[in-house]
Scaffold this active site. Structure first.
Site, PDB file in Angstrom:
ATOM      1  CB  SER A   8      -0.829   0.025   1.181  1.00 26.60           C
ATOM      2  OG  SER A   8      -0.096   0.043   2.391  1.00 26.60           O
ATOM      3  CG  ASP A  27       3.945   0.514   6.271  1.00 26.13           C
ATOM      4  OD1 ASP A  27       4.970   0.181   7.077  1.00 26.13           O
ATOM      5  OD2 ASP A  27       2.800   0.096   6.402  1.00 26.13           O
TER       6      ASP A  27
HETATM    7  P1  ADP Z   1       0.393  -4.279   2.663  1.00 24.52           P
HETATM    8  O1  ADP Z   1       0.584  -2.865   2.422  1.00 24.52           O
HETATM    9  O2  ADP Z   1       1.071  -4.842   3.661  1.00 24.52           O
HETATM   10  O3  ADP Z   1       0.866  -5.062   1.330  1.00 24.52           O
HETATM   11  P2  ADP Z   1      -2.265  -3.317   2.827  1.00 24.52           P
HETATM   12  O4  ADP Z   1      -3.558  -4.217   2.982  1.00 24.52           O
HETATM   13  O5  ADP Z   1      -2.096  -2.392   3.739  1.00 24.52           O
HETATM   14  O6  ADP Z   1      -1.077  -4.581   2.638  1.00 24.52           O
HETATM   15  O7  ADP Z   1      -2.362  -3.040   1.320  1.00 24.52           O
HETATM   16  C1  ADP Z   1      -2.731  -3.963   0.299  1.00 24.52           C
HETATM   17  C2  ADP Z   1      -3.836  -3.167  -0.487  1.00 24.52           C
HETATM   18  O8  ADP Z   1      -3.126  -2.239  -1.252  1.00 24.52           O
HETATM   19  C3  ADP Z   1      -4.433  -4.182  -1.657  1.00 24.52           C
HETATM   20  O9  ADP Z   1      -5.645  -4.898  -1.208  1.00 24.52           O
HETATM   21  C4  ADP Z   1      -4.988  -3.123  -2.734  1.00 24.52           C
HETATM   22  O10 ADP Z   1      -5.891  -2.389  -2.510  1.00 24.52           O
HETATM   23  C5  ADP Z   1      -3.520  -1.946  -2.819  1.00 24.52           C
HETATM   24  N1  ADP Z   1      -2.763  -2.796  -3.656  1.00 24.52           N
HETATM   25  C6  ADP Z   1      -1.437  -3.116  -3.494  1.00 24.52           C
HETATM   26  N2  ADP Z   1      -0.848  -3.487  -4.625  1.00 24.52           N
HETATM   27  C7  ADP Z   1      -1.384  -2.987  -5.514  1.00 24.52           C
HETATM   28  C8  ADP Z   1      -1.515  -3.232  -7.099  1.00 24.52           C
HETATM   29  N3  ADP Z   1      -0.530  -3.656  -7.736  1.00 24.52           N
HETATM   30  N4  ADP Z   1      -2.560  -2.658  -7.675  1.00 24.52           N
HETATM   31  C9  ADP Z   1      -3.727  -2.452  -7.169  1.00 24.52           C
HETATM   32  N5  ADP Z   1      -3.845  -2.173  -5.765  1.00 24.52           N
HETATM   33  C10 ADP Z   1      -2.796  -2.375  -4.879  1.00 24.52           C
HETATM   34 MG    MG Z   2      -0.166  -1.551   4.216  1.00 29.98          MG
END
Ligand code: ADP
Ligand code: MG
Length: 383
Positions: A128, A172
């Site tokens: 994210s 982050d």
């Molecule tokens: P983390 O930050 O630990 O990976 P989070 O739940 O905070 O987990 O963030 C993940 C979210 O960020 C996904 O569910 C999506 O909404 C968004 N996201 C992350 N990568 C992508 C991507 N490549 N394309 C679209 N959305 C994304």
């Molecule tokens: Mg996150």
């Protein structure tokens, strides 16, 4: 295919033509500083060599289009409104656009954005923040804003806190924004100030993700958060970071046993973060001593903060017995999730596989293994 090529192709496939601006921002690992952030202490992270890339082009129509390698295209005309349900992933880049409005972005027309990522999915590496920072770099360039990476970190956090609605700290976004190759990022959470600390390029970070998550993880975090603030109140300070180790030791008998354990973890963890910083800034930085502090951090999470699980304890124990491992600990919130190891570069995939197969012998399935290293932060690829 490289990530950059793939995000550019995605752009061309969905919108035609070539994107004007392409950016990249990395994921991150929490290196040390477990649950120190909301106690206003310091935390150290590493930006890694995997992340999210964004390709962007402004357009005359007031329409905002988003497409991702993970999700189908979403089109919005009102940029001030959050999306719900399956399209809510758009809130990350849209939140960044909104946060930039208060920093001088002059809206005119709309834009088209494609997004792609090489961060392993759901591995706790902060996709994210990588998405927010890649969006922030691309949008700042496209709208000709001149903002520092520190400011872009605050933009990303504002988007996540206010537009997405996740009350995260600055780790982050700060690490994704301010990473440097071969260096760690130190963040003082009481002032949101960032600095880099040289680690050296002879080291690797290995992630072993158990993909286990305690079913009550959210309420457990909340309980720990409340216990920390209860301890601070009892000891007459605003935050646990306001206490020295000596002041805590002399006052801790006032606390109930569980609250005392949580606070002891935080106060000593802050001390460990400070020691890691001192060691690496010292004339002859001793990464072996840094590794010993990582092991201590894990034991403290396990025994005092009680946010470890048997799977993570097992991984850290095996890693401690392996050659070329300097330190290991749980990384992130805990109650499941991942362990990280800091290793010499002589630690290879073969060693990692032996850790995985021992783990499988014990728990029936393998952890997801990711090999990464301290890398540069969010940046413009081309414009
Ligand atoms: P983390 O930050 O630990 O990976 P989070 O739940 O905070 O987990 O963030 C993940 C979210 O960020 C996904 O569910 C999506 O909404 C968004 N996201 C992350 N990568 C992508 C991507 N490549 N394309 C679209 N959305 C994304
Ligand atoms: Mg996150």
């Amino acid at each position: 295919m490289s990530l950059i090529k793939s995000v550019e192709e995605l752009f061309t496939k969905h919108y035609g033509g070539t994107a004007k601006v392409v950016s990249f921002a990395p994921g991150r690992v929490e290196f040390i500083g477990n649950h120190t952030d909301y106690n206003q202490g310091p935390v150290i992270g590493a930006a890694i060599n995997m992340g999210v890339s964004v390709a962007l082009q402004r357009c005359e129509q007031t329409v905002f289009r988003f497409t991702s390698g993970l999700y189908p295209t979403v089109e919005v005309t009102d940029s001030s409104k959050q999306l719900v349900g399956k399209d809510s992933w758009v809130n990350y880049p849209l939140g960044v656009y909104n946060a930039l409005l208060s920093r001088g972005l002059k809206p005119s027309g709309g834009f088209e954005m494609s997004i792609d990522s090489d961060l392993p999915h759901g591995s706790g590496l902060s996709s994210s923040a990588a998405l927010e920072l890649a969006s922030a770099v691309a949008l700042s360039k496209a709208y000709e804003l001149d903002l520092s990476n520190e400011e872009l970190a605050l933009v990303g956090r504002e988007a996540e806190n206010n537009f997405v609605g996740v009350p995260c700290g600055i780790l982050d976004q700060g690490v994704s924004a301010c990473g440097k190759k071969g260096e760690l990022v130190h963040i003082d959470c009481s002032t949101n100030s960032f600095s880099n600390i040289k680690l050296g390029e002879g080291y690797s970070i290995w992630i072993f993700n158990t993909h286990k998550k305690h079913s009550l993880v959210d309420s457990m975090y909340e309980k720990r958060h409340d216990e920390c603030f209860e301890a601070a109140k009892e000891l007459g300070v605003g935050y646990l970071a306001d206490l020295t180790v000596a002041a805590f030791d002399s006052g801790k008998s006032k606390l109930s046993p569980d609250v005392a354990k949580r606070a002891e973890h935080v106060v000593y963890e802050i001390d460990r973060v400070n020691k890691v910083q001192e060691l690496l800034l010292g004339a002859d930085s001793c990464v072996k001593d840094v590794g010993a502090l990582l092991f201590q951090s894990h034991r403290s999470s396990r025994d005092l903060f009680e946010n470890s699980v048997p799977e993570l304890d097992y991984l850290v124990d095996i890693l401690e017995s392996m050659p070329a491992v300097l330190g290991a600990r749980l990384t992130g919130g805990g109650f499941g999730g991942a362990a990280m190891a800091l290793t010499e570069n002589t630690f290879t995939k073969v060693y990692a596989e032996s850790v995985s197969s021992a783990y499988r012998g014990m728990f029936g399935e393998e952890p997801k293994v990711i090999h990464c290293w301290a890398s540069d932060g969010a940046r413009l690829i081309r414009s």
